[in-house]
Design an enzyme around this catalytic site. Structure first.
Site, PDB file in Angstrom:
ATOM      1  N   ASN B 111       0.847  -1.181   0.000  1.00  0.00           N
ATOM      2  CA  ASN B 111       0.000   0.000   0.000  1.00  0.00           C
ATOM      3  C   ASN B 111       0.886   1.235   0.000  1.00  0.00           C
ATOM      4  O   ASN B 111       1.237   1.766  -1.056  1.00  0.00           O
ATOM      5  CB  ASN B 111      -0.909  -0.097   1.238  1.00  0.00           C
ATOM      6  CG  ASN B 111      -1.982   0.944   1.271  1.00  0.00           C
ATOM      7  OD1 ASN B 111      -1.783   2.056   0.822  1.00  0.00           O
ATOM      8  ND2 ASN B 111      -3.127   0.598   1.821  1.00  0.00           N
ATOM      9  N   ILE B 137      -5.383  -0.462  -1.996  1.00  0.00           N
ATOM     10  CA  ILE B 137      -5.666   0.967  -2.168  1.00  0.00           C
ATOM     11  C   ILE B 137      -6.707   1.406  -1.140  1.00  0.00           C
ATOM     12  O   ILE B 137      -7.864   0.980  -1.188  1.00  0.00           O
ATOM     13  CB  ILE B 137      -6.197   1.256  -3.596  1.00  0.00           C
ATOM     14  CG1 ILE B 137      -5.171   0.804  -4.652  1.00  0.00           C
ATOM     15  CG2 ILE B 137      -6.542   2.735  -3.750  1.00  0.00           C
ATOM     16  CD1 ILE B 137      -5.652   0.982  -6.097  1.00  0.00           C
ATOM     17  N   ASP B 138      -6.281   2.239  -0.181  1.00  0.00           N
ATOM     18  CA  ASP B 138      -7.206   2.840   0.789  1.00  0.00           C
ATOM     19  C   ASP B 138      -7.571   4.219   0.252  1.00  0.00           C
ATOM     20  O   ASP B 138      -6.689   4.978  -0.142  1.00  0.00           O
ATOM     21  CB  ASP B 138      -6.527   3.018   2.152  1.00  0.00           C
ATOM     22  CG  ASP B 138      -6.109   1.688   2.788  1.00  0.00           C
ATOM     23  OD1 ASP B 138      -6.701   0.652   2.434  1.00  0.00           O
ATOM     24  OD2 ASP B 138      -5.189   1.700   3.629  1.00  0.00           O
ATOM     25  N   TYR B 139      -8.849   4.535   0.261  1.00  0.00           N
ATOM     26  CA  TYR B 139      -9.226   5.829  -0.307  1.00  0.00           C
ATOM     27  C   TYR B 139     -10.387   6.429   0.465  1.00  0.00           C
ATOM     28  O   TYR B 139     -11.108   5.723   1.176  1.00  0.00           O
ATOM     29  CB  TYR B 139      -9.611   5.675  -1.792  1.00  0.00           C
ATOM     30  CG  TYR B 139     -10.826   4.802  -1.998  1.00  0.00           C
ATOM     31  CD1 TYR B 139     -10.711   3.418  -2.064  1.00  0.00           C
ATOM     32  CD2 TYR B 139     -12.110   5.362  -2.087  1.00  0.00           C
ATOM     33  CE1 TYR B 139     -11.825   2.611  -2.227  1.00  0.00           C
ATOM     34  CE2 TYR B 139     -13.222   4.564  -2.246  1.00  0.00           C
ATOM     35  CZ  TYR B 139     -13.076   3.191  -2.316  1.00  0.00           C
ATOM     36  OH  TYR B 139     -14.185   2.394  -2.457  1.00  0.00           O
ATOM     37  N   TRP B 150      -5.257   7.336   0.234  1.00  0.00           N
ATOM     38  CA  TRP B 150      -4.592   7.673   1.493  1.00  0.00           C
ATOM     39  C   TRP B 150      -3.591   6.566   1.825  1.00  0.00           C
ATOM     40  O   TRP B 150      -3.857   5.400   1.535  1.00  0.00           O
ATOM     41  CB  TRP B 150      -5.607   7.820   2.642  1.00  0.00           C
ATOM     42  CG  TRP B 150      -6.428   9.082   2.557  1.00  0.00           C
ATOM     43  CD1 TRP B 150      -7.303   9.405   1.565  1.00  0.00           C
ATOM     44  CD2 TRP B 150      -6.442  10.166   3.486  1.00  0.00           C
ATOM     45  NE1 TRP B 150      -7.868  10.636   1.810  1.00  0.00           N
ATOM     46  CE2 TRP B 150      -7.362  11.122   2.986  1.00  0.00           C
ATOM     47  CE3 TRP B 150      -5.781  10.419   4.687  1.00  0.00           C
ATOM     48  CZ2 TRP B 150      -7.614  12.316   3.666  1.00  0.00           C
ATOM     49  CZ3 TRP B 150      -6.048  11.604   5.367  1.00  0.00           C
ATOM     50  CH2 TRP B 150      -6.952  12.557   4.840  1.00  0.00           C
TER      51      TRP B 150
END
Lengths: 204, 262
Positions: B111, B137-139, B150
């Site tokens: 990530n 993918i952190d969003y 993010w």
């Protein structure tokens, strides 16, 4: 004693653990000469075909495997890339020679609809009903796959199981004392363990 | 036919118990408000008994020095659990990949390091194969309505758009995408179907979506409207009296191909 060919390609621990789970006496074999003393062999593999063959050659496993499998007819189980290595050649990232035990080419999955490549996940398979390796499994069992290439056999008689992935894909082969799966029995829970158990009892 | 997947997510943090350190399973809400649940390996065994399709282990304290503890959890899980295991949290180098893979992980999720050094995706993919590189993918959605990626466990905002970043990740050699909506994490109000669908339509590798599952119908929506290949959930499987077998039956009833246990 069952020996796992340890040639630096992938997750041997899972195969080791799964074989122990079904009661096998397992040994990792980082040295080719160890293949002389084991009764059965597992050729695992994750990664790229070219690296797989380079590593097998570099560590001297090609001759040792030929001697044990073709010369002494020891039962062998190839898994995933270990299955693909048994083909004549692969077209993954170029054209590379394999062990040449099975008259087959390794080609990229080209599903004829919008399916994704790699194929990742559980798919049901159709197996030859007389195959001792699939003995006592239900019809159309699910197994775990993760691959972008597969073995295309030129000789139907070597095909032991297929799955449907936008077309028919060979997922297991059997020829004499050679058996191999494209799916991961060591990651396929109960049915996968059953295949390993069947392999331990297989007397081709 | 290839089945859609249900993937319990085991989020872990390190806890000191006496002088020893161990990993504890936790649940989060919007990446915050951590609640301790129990032992990750015991919980993983429960998920195995319920025939989950895969497991994801995420180390939320990855920036801290608890790598040995994490490797232990992976090794123990791999001894007893015969299904695919993805491990993530703080993976920065090819050596990190190798260490986790040789201790029983099948796939590694990256990530923060992928954003900071995108060529890690290429190098890992070349070394270990695309199939074991999961781009996580952190969003979240900003006040202007746009979505941003993010990193650092949801603490640092980037200028990346999650859909564009997924496309770039595939091009660099990722084999799978794991999407997590921070806004919806732990809220049980349903998945972010919009971003999930846009990513699924724009990449040709499998997409796992997560964040917000609170009912079996949310999984169904993730597969149908979101076009996801897999749905992952932490809180849902941890807390609710719902297990993967029950959820699976409801997904099956919606006409979605899913593995049925026995």
């Amino acid at each position: 004693m069952i020996g796992i060919v340890d040639y630096g390609m992938g997750n041997l621990l899972s195969v080791y653990n799964a074989l122990e789970m079904v009661g096998a006496d397992v040994q990792l074999c980082p040295e080719p000469k160890q293949l002389q003393t084991v009764e059965r062999i597992v050729l695992p593999g994750v990664g790229a075909f070219r690296d797989c063959m380079v590593n097998l050659k570099k560590k001297g496993f090609v001759e040792a495997l030929e001697d044990a499998v073709l010369g002494k007819s020891k039962p062998i189980l190839g898994i995933c890339l270990g299955m693909q290595a048994m083909a004549r050649r692969s077209f993954e990232g170029g054209e590379y020679q394999g062990l040449g035990w099975i008259d087959a080419d390794v080609v990229r999955l080209q599903p004829n609809d919008s399916l994704r490549v790699p194929q990742i996940g559980w798919n049901d398979i159709i197996y030859q009903l007389d195959s001792p390796l699939f003995s006592s499994l239900p019809p159309a069992p699910d197994f775990y796959f993760v691959h972008s290439y597969y073995m295309k056999c030129h000789n139907e008689i070597n095909v032991d199981a297929t799955c449907d992935y936008g077309g028919l894909v060979t997922v297991a082969i059997r020829k004499g004392n050679i058996f191999a799966t494209q799916f991961h029995p060591e990651k396929s829970q109960e049915y996968g363990l059953k295949i390993l158990e069947n392999f331990l009892q297989w007397n081709p | 036919m290839l089945k859609r997947r249900l993937i319990p997510k085991l989020q872990m943090k390190a806890r000191h118990i006496g002088r020893s350190e161990r990993m504890v399973l936790v649940a989060t809400i919007q990446f915050d408000e951590v609640v301790d649940i129990g032992d990750p390996v015991s919980q993983a065994k429960i998920y195995e008994a319920q025939a989950a399709d895969e497991l994801i282990f995420l180390d939320l304290d990855a920036s801290l020095e608890n790598r040995e503890t994490r490797v232990d959890v992976v090794r123990k899980a791999a001894e007893e659990i015969f299904m695919p295991i993805t491990v993530g949290g703080g993976v920065r180098t090819i050596a990190d990949f190798r260490r986790l893979l040789s201790n029983g992980a099948d796939k590694i999720s990256v990530n923060t390091a992928a954003v900071k050094t995108p060529d890690l995706i290429e190098r890992a993919s070349d070394t270990f194969g695309a199939q074991c590189v999961v781009l996580s993918i952190d969003y979240r959605q900003a006040k202007d309505g746009e979505y941003y990626v993010w990193i650092e466990g949801g603490r640092v905002k980037t200028s990346l758009n999650p859909v564009d970043w997924a496309i770039a990740g595939e091009r660099r050699g990722a084999g799978e995408i794991l999407l997590t909506s921070i806004d919806r994490d732990g809220t049980r109000r349903g998945l972010d179907l919009e971003i999930t669908r846009r990513v699924a339509e724009n990449v040709s590798i499998p997409v796992i979506t997560s964040g917000g599952c609170g009912a079996a119908s949310h999984f169904v929506e993730g597969f149908l409207a979101g076009k996801a290949d897999a749905v992952s959930a932490g809180t849902y499987f941890c807390f609710k009296d719902e297990n993967t077998m029950q959820t699976r039956a409801q997904v099956k009833n919606a006409g979605i191909p899913i593995r049925l246990h026995r």
